[in-house]
Design a protein around this motif. Structure first.
Motif, PDB file in Angstrom:
ATOM      1  N   ASN A 359      91.707  20.020 -18.900  1.00 38.37           N
ATOM      2  CA  ASN A 359      90.665  21.028 -18.698  1.00 38.37           C
ATOM      3  C   ASN A 359      89.517  20.787 -19.686  1.00 38.37           C
ATOM      4  O   ASN A 359      89.733  20.774 -20.896  1.00 38.37           O
ATOM      5  CB  ASN A 359      91.266  22.422 -18.914  1.00 38.37           C
ATOM      6  N   PRO A 360      88.287  20.578 -19.185  1.00 36.69           N
ATOM      7  CA  PRO A 360      87.158  20.274 -20.078  1.00 36.69           C
ATOM      8  C   PRO A 360      86.959  21.308 -21.175  1.00 36.69           C
ATOM      9  O   PRO A 360      86.601  20.969 -22.303  1.00 36.69           O
ATOM     10  CB  PRO A 360      85.952  20.239 -19.121  1.00 36.69           C
ATOM     11  N   GLU A 361      87.219  22.579 -20.869  1.00 33.23           N
ATOM     12  CA  GLU A 361      87.033  23.630 -21.870  1.00 33.23           C
ATOM     13  C   GLU A 361      88.080  23.552 -22.982  1.00 33.23           C
ATOM     14  O   GLU A 361      87.822  23.898 -24.129  1.00 33.23           O
ATOM     15  CB  GLU A 361      87.108  25.014 -21.195  1.00 33.23           C
ATOM     16  N   PHE A 362      89.275  23.078 -22.629  1.00 36.85           N
ATOM     17  CA  PHE A 362      90.380  23.022 -23.597  1.00 36.85           C
ATOM     18  C   PHE A 362      90.336  21.767 -24.458  1.00 36.85           C
ATOM     19  O   PHE A 362      90.916  21.727 -25.550  1.00 36.85           O
ATOM     20  CB  PHE A 362      91.714  23.086 -22.841  1.00 36.85           C
ATOM     21  N   LEU A 363      89.632  20.740 -23.985  1.00 39.40           N
ATOM     22  CA  LEU A 363      89.627  19.451 -24.673  1.00 39.40           C
ATOM     23  C   LEU A 363      89.233  19.549 -26.141  1.00 39.40           C
ATOM     24  O   LEU A 363      89.731  18.800 -26.982  1.00 39.40           O
ATOM     25  CB  LEU A 363      88.663  18.480 -23.966  1.00 39.40           C
ATOM     26  N   LYS A 364      88.345  20.478 -26.456  1.00 44.20           N
ATOM     27  CA  LYS A 364      87.866  20.585 -27.848  1.00 44.20           C
ATOM     28  C   LYS A 364      88.989  20.914 -28.822  1.00 44.20           C
ATOM     29  O   LYS A 364      88.864  20.694 -30.028  1.00 44.20           O
ATOM     30  CB  LYS A 364      86.753  21.631 -27.953  1.00 44.20           C
ATOM     31  N   GLU A 365      90.122  21.436 -28.309  1.00 45.78           N
ATOM     32  CA  GLU A 365      91.257  21.754 -29.168  1.00 45.78           C
ATOM     33  C   GLU A 365      91.884  20.477 -29.761  1.00 45.78           C
ATOM     34  O   GLU A 365      92.666  20.558 -30.711  1.00 45.78           O
ATOM     35  CB  GLU A 365      92.337  22.509 -28.368  1.00 45.78           C
ATOM     36  N   TYR A 366      91.536  19.308 -29.204  1.00 48.50           N
ATOM     37  CA  TYR A 366      92.115  18.045 -29.678  1.00 48.50           C
ATOM     38  C   TYR A 366      91.328  17.420 -30.833  1.00 48.50           C
ATOM     39  O   TYR A 366      91.697  16.343 -31.310  1.00 48.50           O
ATOM     40  CB  TYR A 366      92.184  17.033 -28.525  1.00 48.50           C
ATOM     41  N   LYS A 367      90.292  18.074 -31.290  1.00 50.49           N
ATOM     42  CA  LYS A 367      89.469  17.508 -32.363  1.00 50.49           C
ATOM     43  C   LYS A 367      90.330  17.187 -33.590  1.00 50.49           C
ATOM     44  O   LYS A 367      91.057  18.036 -34.103  1.00 50.49           O
ATOM     45  CB  LYS A 367      88.364  18.481 -32.760  1.00 50.49           C
ATOM     46  N   GLY A 368      90.248  15.939 -34.042  1.00 54.91           N
ATOM     47  CA  GLY A 368      90.944  15.517 -35.256  1.00 54.91           C
ATOM     48  C   GLY A 368      92.424  15.258 -35.106  1.00 54.91           C
ATOM     49  O   GLY A 368      93.087  14.868 -36.075  1.00 54.91           O
ATOM     50  N   THR A 369      92.983  15.424 -33.910  1.00 53.76           N
ATOM     51  CA  THR A 369      94.441  15.326 -33.768  1.00 53.76           C
ATOM     52  C   THR A 369      94.964  13.900 -33.936  1.00 53.76           C
ATOM     53  O   THR A 369      96.138  13.700 -34.249  1.00 53.76           O
ATOM     54  CB  THR A 369      94.910  15.867 -32.403  1.00 53.76           C
ATOM     55  N   LEU A 370      94.096  12.894 -33.711  1.00 49.70           N
ATOM     56  CA  LEU A 370      94.522  11.497 -33.836  1.00 49.70           C
ATOM     57  C   LEU A 370      93.982  10.835 -35.102  1.00 49.70           C
ATOM     58  O   LEU A 370      94.037   9.613 -35.246  1.00 49.70           O
ATOM     59  CB  LEU A 370      94.082  10.696 -32.599  1.00 49.70           C
ATOM     60  N   ASP A 371      93.473  11.629 -36.030  1.00 49.96           N
ATOM     61  CA  ASP A 371      92.822  11.075 -37.227  1.00 49.96           C
ATOM     62  C   ASP A 371      93.764  10.250 -38.096  1.00 49.96           C
ATOM     63  O   ASP A 371      93.328   9.339 -38.796  1.00 49.96           O
ATOM     64  CB  ASP A 371      92.201  12.189 -38.072  1.00 49.96           C
ATOM     65  N   ALA A 372      95.044  10.547 -38.074  1.00 46.06           N
ATOM     66  CA  ALA A 372      95.993   9.816 -38.929  1.00 46.06           C
ATOM     67  C   ALA A 372      96.256   8.399 -38.421  1.00 46.06           C
ATOM     68  O   ALA A 372      96.794   7.567 -39.158  1.00 46.06           O
ATOM     69  CB  ALA A 372      97.309  10.586 -39.028  1.00 46.06           C
ATOM     70  N   ALA A 373      95.884   8.099 -37.186  1.00 42.35           N
ATOM     71  CA  ALA A 373      96.134   6.779 -36.608  1.00 42.35           C
ATOM     72  C   ALA A 373      95.065   5.777 -37.033  1.00 42.35           C
ATOM     73  O   ALA A 373      93.899   6.126 -37.197  1.00 42.35           O
ATOM     74  CB  ALA A 373      96.175   6.876 -35.081  1.00 42.35           C
ATOM     75  N   ASP A 374      95.467   4.507 -37.196  1.00 39.61           N
ATOM     76  CA  ASP A 374      94.502   3.439 -37.487  1.00 39.61           C
ATOM     77  C   ASP A 374      93.753   3.037 -36.217  1.00 39.61           C
ATOM     78  O   ASP A 374      92.568   2.717 -36.261  1.00 39.61           O
ATOM     79  CB  ASP A 374      95.235   2.238 -38.082  1.00 39.61           C
ATOM     80  N   SER A 375      94.460   3.036 -35.094  1.00 39.59           N
ATOM     81  CA  SER A 375      93.844   2.811 -33.785  1.00 39.59           C
ATOM     82  C   SER A 375      94.271   3.942 -32.867  1.00 39.59           C
ATOM     83  O   SER A 375      95.473   4.243 -32.773  1.00 39.59           O
ATOM     84  CB  SER A 375      94.282   1.468 -33.186  1.00 39.59           C
ATOM     85  N   ALA A 376      93.304   4.566 -32.202  1.00 35.39           N
ATOM     86  CA  ALA A 376      93.599   5.720 -31.352  1.00 35.39           C
ATOM     87  C   ALA A 376      93.178   5.433 -29.919  1.00 35.39           C
ATOM     88  O   ALA A 376      92.057   4.987 -29.669  1.00 35.39           O
ATOM     89  CB  ALA A 376      92.885   6.960 -31.873  1.00 35.39           C
ATOM     90  N   VAL A 377      94.091   5.706 -28.980  1.00 36.93           N
ATOM     91  CA  VAL A 377      93.862   5.420 -27.564  1.00 36.93           C
ATOM     92  C   VAL A 377      94.169   6.677 -26.750  1.00 36.93           C
ATOM     93  O   VAL A 377      95.188   7.336 -26.983  1.00 36.93           O
ATOM     94  CB  VAL A 377      94.773   4.267 -27.079  1.00 36.93           C
ATOM     95  N   VAL A 378      93.291   6.995 -25.802  1.00 35.78           N
ATOM     96  CA  VAL A 378      93.540   8.107 -24.880  1.00 35.78           C
ATOM     97  C   VAL A 378      93.505   7.571 -23.452  1.00 35.78           C
ATOM     98  O   VAL A 378      92.592   6.828 -23.071  1.00 35.78           O
ATOM     99  CB  VAL A 378      92.486   9.226 -25.049  1.00 35.78           C
ATOM    100  N   PHE A 379      94.543   7.919 -22.684  1.00 39.72           N
ATOM    101  CA  PHE A 379      94.606   7.550 -21.270  1.00 39.72           C
ATOM    102  C   PHE A 379      94.649   8.825 -20.433  1.00 39.72           C
ATOM    103  O   PHE A 379      95.334   9.786 -20.781  1.00 39.72           O
ATOM    104  CB  PHE A 379      95.869   6.724 -20.995  1.00 39.72           C
ATOM    105  N   TYR A 380      93.895   8.836 -19.346  1.00 39.38           N
ATOM    106  CA  TYR A 380      94.038   9.926 -18.382  1.00 39.38           C
ATOM    107  C   TYR A 380      93.709   9.382 -17.002  1.00 39.38           C
ATOM    108  O   TYR A 380      92.998   8.378 -16.849  1.00 39.38           O
ATOM    109  CB  TYR A 380      93.140  11.120 -18.727  1.00 39.38           C
ATOM    110  N   SER A 381      94.237  10.031 -15.988  1.00 39.80           N
ATOM    111  CA  SER A 381      94.038   9.591 -14.608  1.00 39.80           C
ATOM    112  C   SER A 381      93.069  10.516 -13.887  1.00 39.80           C
ATOM    113  O   SER A 381      93.361  11.706 -13.722  1.00 39.80           O
ATOM    114  CB  SER A 381      95.383   9.584 -13.865  1.00 39.80           C
TER     115      SER A 381
END
Length: 451
Positions: A359-381
């Motif tokens: 949901n585009p409105e909910f996406l902002k809740e993911y801010k900073g969630t992958l910061d601990a990773a050296d490489s961050a990848v997001v997949f969606y269909s």
């Protein structure tokens, strides 16, 4: 009892069917689509429907109870026939309560950690030969089914999900269990298709607390500010026991838990999992297991299925898969792996798969969630977005939501797989987070590429 399941093929429903069959009840069921492993497990016990589909003629006045799964629609032909016959119709949680109303009900609630905490409790009980009834949301090592119901056991341990009960009962499941002992691990907005505002979501946990029986107990994670506020504001006559993350350290990839007998190595890792462990310790104490016996048992707990589950390891690389999909889970899991292997490169891959995460409105809740990773990848269909009838999501929206300049975004399963299998995994951790499978990724194949 003669019990008929409408929509028997779901994980929870088929496990309940197996449990009732084991108990000696006569079980029948229907579904319009049954997948593995439900199909084989039902077939092995002679419970697989002869044909897929809905057959009202299966319903008769001889049936003692009908259990309605979430997969069934309100106009389901078998449901309509059951109503016409005046049969007793239960949602899944209603039936669990009915089977446990004369037992001590222990209900584990929270936006995250429910399955792990419930699994820890059951592992400890099983280790010490204490037989309890239960319902848990993952397959556990040493347990045949995810549900057990008997006539004799004193306790029933239930994973208390906040999602809706059935197509004709829109109450959250955990409102129906009326716990004698409850736990609340955390509150982080989820299921926005059902709870459109954060306030509405939090309200469900306030109701959960009100449903605890008078004189009962709530064990709660006081490190979660919302949990602390909600529990401390609860006015009903219940005992309140707060818990915090216990002291621990990490040495050479091994987590050591501080205990009264000194540091003890444990199989699980991550601050969130040690926090879960402490909640489980409190519950086990109220169920009659002292601290020494708890620590002895928990040292052998390897984790619930798909919760930081190690799928491959070499001398220089390790791969985990995790069910994490909500923002709080993604952040905790990514940080846990980095803390466990601080000297290794961490490649963290997240599939946005649920209604909320797409949901585009909910996406902002993911801010900073992958910061601990050296490489961050997001997949969606994009196809999954279309099926869920949501607004189109563009790559730029993903970039903006996660607020990370070097984020890699894939929408094509083949492209994601090519990326995954072209990485150098020397001195690396691979973390695959999803409630799906990245459009058809074979996790067994991942093992070949860790060298």
């Amino acid at each position: 009892m003669k019990i008929h399941f409408i929509a028997i093929g779901g994980s929870a429903m088929h496990n309940l069917a197996l449990a009732l069959h084991q108990k000696g009840d006569t079980v029948t069921g229907s579904d319009d689509e049954i997948f593995e492993p439900s199909k084989s497990r039902l077939k092995n016990k002679g419970l697989l429907p002869e044909k897929e589909g809905w057959f009202p003629e299966k319903l008769s006045s001889e049936i003692d109870a009908v259990i309605l799964g979430m997969h069934a629609k309100a106009d389901n032909p078998e449901l309509l026939k059951a109503k016409e016959l005046g049969l007793i119709i239960y949602s899944y949680p209603e039936f669990l309560y009915e089977q446990s109303k004369n037992k001590t009900r222990v209900v584990i609630g929270g936006s995250h950690g429910k399955t792990t905490i419930t699994s820890m409790i059951l592992h400890v009980m099983n280790y010490h030969g204490k037989d309890v009834d239960y319902m848990v949301g993952a397959q556990l090592e040493g347990f045949d089914t995810m549900v057990k119901i008997t006539d004799d056991n004193d306790f029933m341990v239930i994973e208390g999900d906040e999602y809706l009960s059935s197509p004709i009962d829109r109450r959250p499941k955990f409102h129906l269990y009326k716990p004698n002992i409850a736990l609340l691990s955390g509150i982080a907005w989820d299921h926005i298709n059902v709870f459109p505002t954060y306030e509405n979501y939090v309200e469900q946990f306030e109701i959960f607390l009100k449903e605890i029986t008078n004189g009962g107990a709530i064990i709660y994670n006081e490190e979660d500010a919302e949990v602390k506020r909600v529990v401390e504001a609860a006015a009903n006559p219940i005992k309140k026991y707060p818990y915090q993350t216990p002291a621990y350290s990490v040495e050479d990839g091994t987590t050591l838990l501080e205990t009264p007998e000194g540091p003890m190595p444990v199989e699980i890792f991550g601050k969130h999992n040690l926090n879960n462990l402490e909640g489980a310790r409190w519950i086990c104490q109220l169920m009659g297991v002292d601290a020494d016996d708890f620590y002895e048992a928990i040292a052998t707990f390897k984790g619930a299925s798909k919760r930081l589950e190690k799928i491959a390891e070499t001398k220089t690389a390790v791969a985990y898969k995790d069910y994490a999909h909500s923002p709080s889970k993604v952040k905790a899991t990514t940080q846990a792996v980095k803390n466990q292997y601080p000297e290794r490169k961490l490649i963290a891959c997240l599939e946005l798969h649920t209604y909320s995460s797409l949901n585009p409105e909910f996406l902002k809740e993911y801010k900073g969630t992958l910061d601990a990773a050296d490489s961050a990848v997001v997949f969606y269909s994009p196809h999954a977005v279309m099926i869920k009838q949501l607004e189109e999501i563009k790559g730029e929206q993903i970039d903006e939501a996660f607020d990370r300049d070097d984020l890699v975004v894939f929408t094509n399963p083949a492209d994601f797989k090519t990326y995954l299998f072209s990485q150098d995994y020397d001195n690396t951790c691979l973390l695959l987070m999803s409630s799906g499978n990245y459009g058809g990724l074979d996790f067994e194949e991942v093992k070949k590429y860790l060298k």
